[in-house]
Each structure stands twice: as C-alpha cells, then as structure tokens.
Design an enzyme around this catalytic site. Structure first.
Site, PDB file in Angstrom:
ATOM      1  N   CYS A   1       0.878  -1.178   0.000  1.00  0.00           N
ATOM      2  CA  CYS A   1       0.000   0.000   0.000  1.00  0.00           C
ATOM      3  C   CYS A   1       0.910   1.221   0.000  1.00  0.00           C
ATOM      4  O   CYS A   1       1.097   1.869   1.026  1.00  0.00           O
ATOM      5  CB  CYS A   1      -0.917   0.000   1.221  1.00  0.00           C
ATOM      6  SG  CYS A   1      -1.979  -1.460   1.356  1.00  0.00           S
TER       7      CYS A   1
ATOM      8  N   GLY B   1       1.262   4.322  -1.582  1.00  0.00           N
ATOM      9  CA  GLY B   1       1.044   5.761  -1.636  1.00  0.00           C
ATOM     10  C   GLY B   1       1.094   6.414  -0.269  1.00  0.00           C
ATOM     11  O   GLY B   1       0.642   5.822   0.708  1.00  0.00           O
ATOM     12  N   PRO B   2       1.692   7.605  -0.181  1.00  0.00           N
ATOM     13  CA  PRO B   2       2.250   8.451  -1.236  1.00  0.00           C
ATOM     14  C   PRO B   2       3.732   8.191  -1.546  1.00  0.00           C
ATOM     15  O   PRO B   2       4.338   8.937  -2.312  1.00  0.00           O
ATOM     16  CB  PRO B   2       2.083   9.857  -0.677  1.00  0.00           C
ATOM     17  CG  PRO B   2       2.222   9.687   0.798  1.00  0.00           C
ATOM     18  CD  PRO B   2       1.609   8.335   1.101  1.00  0.00           C
ATOM     19  N   GLY B   3       4.351   7.175  -0.922  1.00  0.00           N
ATOM     20  CA  GLY B   3       5.682   6.765  -1.371  1.00  0.00           C
ATOM     21  C   GLY B   3       6.837   7.044  -0.436  1.00  0.00           C
ATOM     22  O   GLY B   3       7.977   6.712  -0.763  1.00  0.00           O
ATOM     23  N   GLY B   4       6.587   7.623   0.725  1.00  0.00           N
ATOM     24  CA  GLY B   4       7.691   7.928   1.631  1.00  0.00           C
ATOM     25  C   GLY B   4       8.445   6.706   2.101  1.00  0.00           C
ATOM     26  O   GLY B   4       9.679   6.660   2.073  1.00  0.00           O
ATOM     27  N   LYS B   5       7.711   5.675   2.509  1.00  0.00           N
ATOM     28  CA  LYS B   5       8.365   4.448   2.974  1.00  0.00           C
ATOM     29  C   LYS B   5       8.984   3.687   1.797  1.00  0.00           C
ATOM     30  O   LYS B   5      10.037   3.057   1.942  1.00  0.00           O
ATOM     31  CB  LYS B   5       7.361   3.581   3.723  1.00  0.00           C
ATOM     32  CG  LYS B   5       6.789   4.246   4.981  1.00  0.00           C
ATOM     33  CD  LYS B   5       5.778   3.343   5.666  1.00  0.00           C
ATOM     34  CE  LYS B   5       5.130   4.061   6.843  1.00  0.00           C
ATOM     35  NZ  LYS B   5       4.227   5.162   6.412  1.00  0.00           N
TER      36      LYS B   5
ATOM     37  N   GLU C   1      -0.285   0.439  -5.658  1.00  0.00           N
ATOM     38  CA  GLU C   1      -1.123   1.565  -5.216  1.00  0.00           C
ATOM     39  C   GLU C   1      -2.335   1.634  -6.143  1.00  0.00           C
ATOM     40  O   GLU C   1      -2.180   1.842  -7.348  1.00  0.00           O
ATOM     41  CB  GLU C   1      -0.334   2.876  -5.254  1.00  0.00           C
ATOM     42  CG  GLU C   1      -1.150   4.123  -5.020  1.00  0.00           C
ATOM     43  CD  GLU C   1      -2.000   4.057  -3.757  1.00  0.00           C
ATOM     44  OE1 GLU C   1      -3.224   4.280  -3.853  1.00  0.00           O
ATOM     45  OE2 GLU C   1      -1.438   3.772  -2.675  1.00  0.00           O
TER      46      GLU C   1
ATOM     47  N   ASP D   1       1.905  -1.352   5.160  1.00  0.00           N
ATOM     48  CA  ASP D   1       1.501  -0.208   5.982  1.00  0.00           C
ATOM     49  C   ASP D   1       0.037   0.027   5.656  1.00  0.00           C
ATOM     50  O   ASP D   1      -0.292   0.704   4.694  1.00  0.00           O
ATOM     51  CB  ASP D   1       2.362   1.010   5.663  1.00  0.00           C
ATOM     52  CG  ASP D   1       2.040   2.189   6.561  1.00  0.00           C
ATOM     53  OD1 ASP D   1       1.879   1.993   7.768  1.00  0.00           O
ATOM     54  OD2 ASP D   1       1.942   3.325   6.037  1.00  0.00           O
TER      55      ASP D   1
ATOM     56  N   CYS E   1      -0.669   3.482  11.359  1.00  0.00           N
ATOM     57  CA  CYS E   1      -0.505   4.755  12.057  1.00  0.00           C
ATOM     58  C   CYS E   1      -1.672   4.893  13.032  1.00  0.00           C
ATOM     59  O   CYS E   1      -2.411   5.871  13.020  1.00  0.00           O
ATOM     60  CB  CYS E   1      -0.474   5.907  11.070  1.00  0.00           C
ATOM     61  SG  CYS E   1       0.001   7.454  11.847  1.00  0.00           S
TER      62      CYS E   1
END
Length: 438
Positions: free
Chosen positions: A254, A256-260, A279, A319, A372
């Site tokens: 999962c 988006g938005p791509g930080g991990k 995504e 995530d 989160c």
C-alpha cells in the site's frame, strides 16, 4: 494584500467540505502566494490550532449562544476568534475586530452576534468557560473537552495505553497530540546525511536516519536524498530493511504516497534487490513515482494490495489503511473525521491485506505490518488473528529490532509487537510488527 485570517478560514472550510487533509492543502494554497514568513506562520497556526481545539471551542460557543443555530462558516469564524483570544499572542481587540470583519464578508447579519460572542468570551476568560463546560463531567467525557478529542477516541487510546502498561500516561498522550510537531527529515543516502550535518541540523531521537529542521526545509529538499518524513514512518521501513534479504524481491503493498517506498529503495539499491510498489489510486501512484529515485529499483503498479502475486516476495511492507489516530498532531482533522462505526470496515480490509501478504510471501521471507494507529482492533488483534489463520507465520521481536536501530527508544520489553507513542518518542504513534514465514 492577502488576509492571512481569510486564508485560514478558506482552508478550514475546504477541509470541512472536501474531506481533504490540511497538511496537503496548506502548501498548495500558500505556494503561489507572495506572503511573508510571518503571515505564512500565522495561517498555519490559525488553521492547525483551530482544528486541534475545535471541540473545546465549540463547547464555549454553545455556552454563549444557547438555543441558536449557527451556520457552519459562522461557527468556523468563531472558532478562529476563540483560538486567537485564548492560545495566540493576539490582542483581544484585534482578535475580535478581525473575526467580525471576516463574518461581514459572508454573513453581514451575523456580525453583531459574532462581536457579542467573542466579547463575552473575552470577558468571561478561558478558565471560567472551561470550568462551566466541564461541570458534571468526569472521566473520558471531561478529558474529551479538556484536550479536545472525541470521547470514543479518548477511551480507545486509554485501552491501547493500558495494553502497553502505560495507562497512567493518557493525559500526557492527549497533550502531545495537541503539540505542533517538529519538521522531521529523512536522509536516504550517506551524501544526504553529510549535507544535513554540514547544515548543522540535529539528529532525531527516534530514527538513525532522522533529522530535525527548525526553519524552512525547502532549500534542503533540493537534495534528492532528503525527504520530509515522520521518524516513526522511517522506523517502519528500517525495521523491514533490518530483517529482509536486500538482494531479493521486495513489495510495498500500500505504497502511496511513497515515503516508505523511498526508504526501502535506498536501502536495497546497492544489493541487487527489486521493489514493486502497489497503489490502487492512479494519482497516489504518481506520488509514489515522484518519491522514488528513477535510477534505482522500483516499479509502481496501479493495483490493489490484495492482487499481490502469491509466493513471489522475500520482503513485504504492509503499511495498512487505518483510522490514522496515531498522526493527529500532523493531521488534526483525523480525530474528527473518523467514527467508531468505520472501524469494522477498516479491520476487515486490514485482514484481507494481511492474508494477501501472507500468501505473497515466500518461505523464509519477512513481513512488516504497520498502522498509524495504536487502536487494538487494528494492531495486536490483527496480528493474533492472521497468525491463527496462517500457522506458518512466526512473530519476531520487533522491539529488539527497533532497539538495535535506535537504542534510546523506550519500548515495552514484555511484548514482541512494537508501539511507538507521540508523548514518549516524539513520533506518530506507529504500530510495528515483524512476521517471518516458515
């Protein structure tokens, strides 16, 4: 000249009407405007602060307008006025005058009411208004007004803290949720780390790749190895990098938005590994592509996590979509937007994704499941249930893994799943679990 208060009102109205997130709307709104740093800071404090303290301000407004029905925009204006009166260094006369002028811009007939409400609030004072709002309330109901959280969220957080042996820390967590978070940066490469150190940035306390930016981070972000990212989110990706085969096939289910995804890519790029990023939303898939280094491993696929190919990956990050109640400092609207009746649907989706992840994982592979959110139905209950459904999964000790990454973390050594807490770690309240497949 652009009026910062009007900008804040427009921003709050858009958050209310479109279900957008303020942390995404704010830079888009302010980006093309010629505003001083002081005015940008004013817009941010007005909008974020009013969102955080909405429930408390509403209780004051209801005291001062018994029996009256207020339009949503008028109520937003009064909340903005309350925030200036009680939590900002704005003189009372200026807070009242500027708010009344805002009201005149869309509801002239209500200007007199707005003036009277704010003058009466100023005359009564914060302590007296709060005391009256709390009259007859105890427990979670009183905390909900004192710390401006929905009552059900207060109760759910208390239960999660108790599971972690921290039941006495509820008020500390609620207080931390209302703090303005520091800007956290991630250094994805050694070169980026060197740049941040040369600029004199202090290292973060939670993540080994984390740094704190006290000023405007925009110049630093011109370095492709520097990203804005909460340290808790950094630790999620780093936990998988600590256990996964970096030369193997990796999946961000999962993404988006791509930080991990960017942290994973940076961690495996020198070891020959591959990375698929799923995504389902095309716009968010574009954000993942923008987050990744185009020269590194990384294939962004517009697809649902449930579509992951069986028995195909050595390391998987899930995530999962969740209530988001661990990130209410940065997304204060989350606490008002999520409802307890939404949890069963989220829990069902998380379970589907976990089953898909378990099936997509190769024998000997590693899966990190994170949310989160500290809420038990989204965290420990999910892990126990997926292990019951997939007996070939084994729970690794995430606390040991995270403690090796960051020895200063104060984690509960009596459990194997890890729970970060905003008031203890200065991060989002991320839940992190590590599963391996026999």
């Amino acid at each position: 000249m652009t009026n910062p208060r009007r900008l804040a009102l427009d921003l709050l109205a858009r958050v209310e009407q479109t279900d957008s997130y303020i942390n995404l709307l704010l830079p888009k709104m302010l980006g093309p405007l010629e505003l001083s740093d002081a005015d940008r800071g004013l817009v941010q404090e007005l909008s974020y602060g009013t969102l955080r303290w909405r429930a408390q301000y509403d209780s004051f407004i209801d005291q001062l307008t018994p029996g009256k029905v207020l339009t949503p925009k008028l109520r937003l204006c009064l909340q903005l006025g309350m925030h200036q009166l009680f939590r900002m260094r704005v003189p009372s006369h200026a807070a009242i005058h500027e708010t009344v002028e805002l009201v005149k811009g869309f509801e002239v007939a209500a200007a007199g009411l707005a003036n009277a409400v704010l003058r009466n609030a100023d005359r009564a004072g914060f302590e007296a208004l709060l005391e009256k709002s709390l009259r007859g309330l105890t427990g979670a109901a009183a905390l909900a007004i004192t710390h401006s959280h929905p009552q059900w969220v207060v109760t759910a957080l208390k239960t999660a803290l108790e599971l972690d042996g921290r039941g006495s820390e509820l008020e500390a967590l609620l207080e931390a949720n209302n703090d303005t978070p520091l800007v956290n940066l991630a250094a994805l490469t050694g070169e980026a780390e060197g740049v941040l150190l040369e600029e004199g940035l202090e290292r973060g306390d939670a993540s080994p790749i984390g740094f704190i930016a006290h000023g405007n981070p925009e110049p630093l972000l011109r370095n492709p190895g520097v990203r804005v990212q909460d340290q808790g989110s950094q630790l999620v990706a780093l936990a998988l990098l600590a256990r996964g085969d970096k030369s193997g096939a990796w999946l961000d289910m999962c993404s988006g938005p791509g930080g991990k995804s960017a942290v994973l890519q940076a961690g495996i790029r020198d070891f020959g590994g591959t990375l698929d990023c799923l995504e389902p939303n095309p716009q968010r898939a574009d954000l993942v592509r923008a987050a990744l280094d185009p020269t590194g491993p990384g294939d962004v696929i517009v697809a649902y996590g449930q579509d992951a190919k069986p028995n195909s990956y050595d390391a998987i990050l899930l995530d999962a979509p969740c209530s988001g109640l661990g990130s209410v400092r940065r997304k204060p609207e989350s606490r008002w937007r999520k409802k307890p009746e939404q949890l069963p649907g989220l829990v069902k989706l998380q379970a589907e994704l976990l089953d898909a992840a378990a099936n997509a994982l190769k024998s000997g592979g590693v899966l990190v499941y994170s949310t989160c959110s500290p809420l038990i139905p989204e965290t420990n209950a999910q892990i126990q249930a997926v292990m019951d459904r997939h007996p070939d999964l084994k729970l690794e000790n995430a606390n040991e893994i995270l403690s090796e990454l960051s020895p200063s973390l104060q984690l509960n050594k009596r459990r194997k799943t890890a729970q970060l807490w905003t008031h203890l770690h200065g991060t989002d309240a991320m839940f992190i679990s590590v599963l391996s497949k026999a």
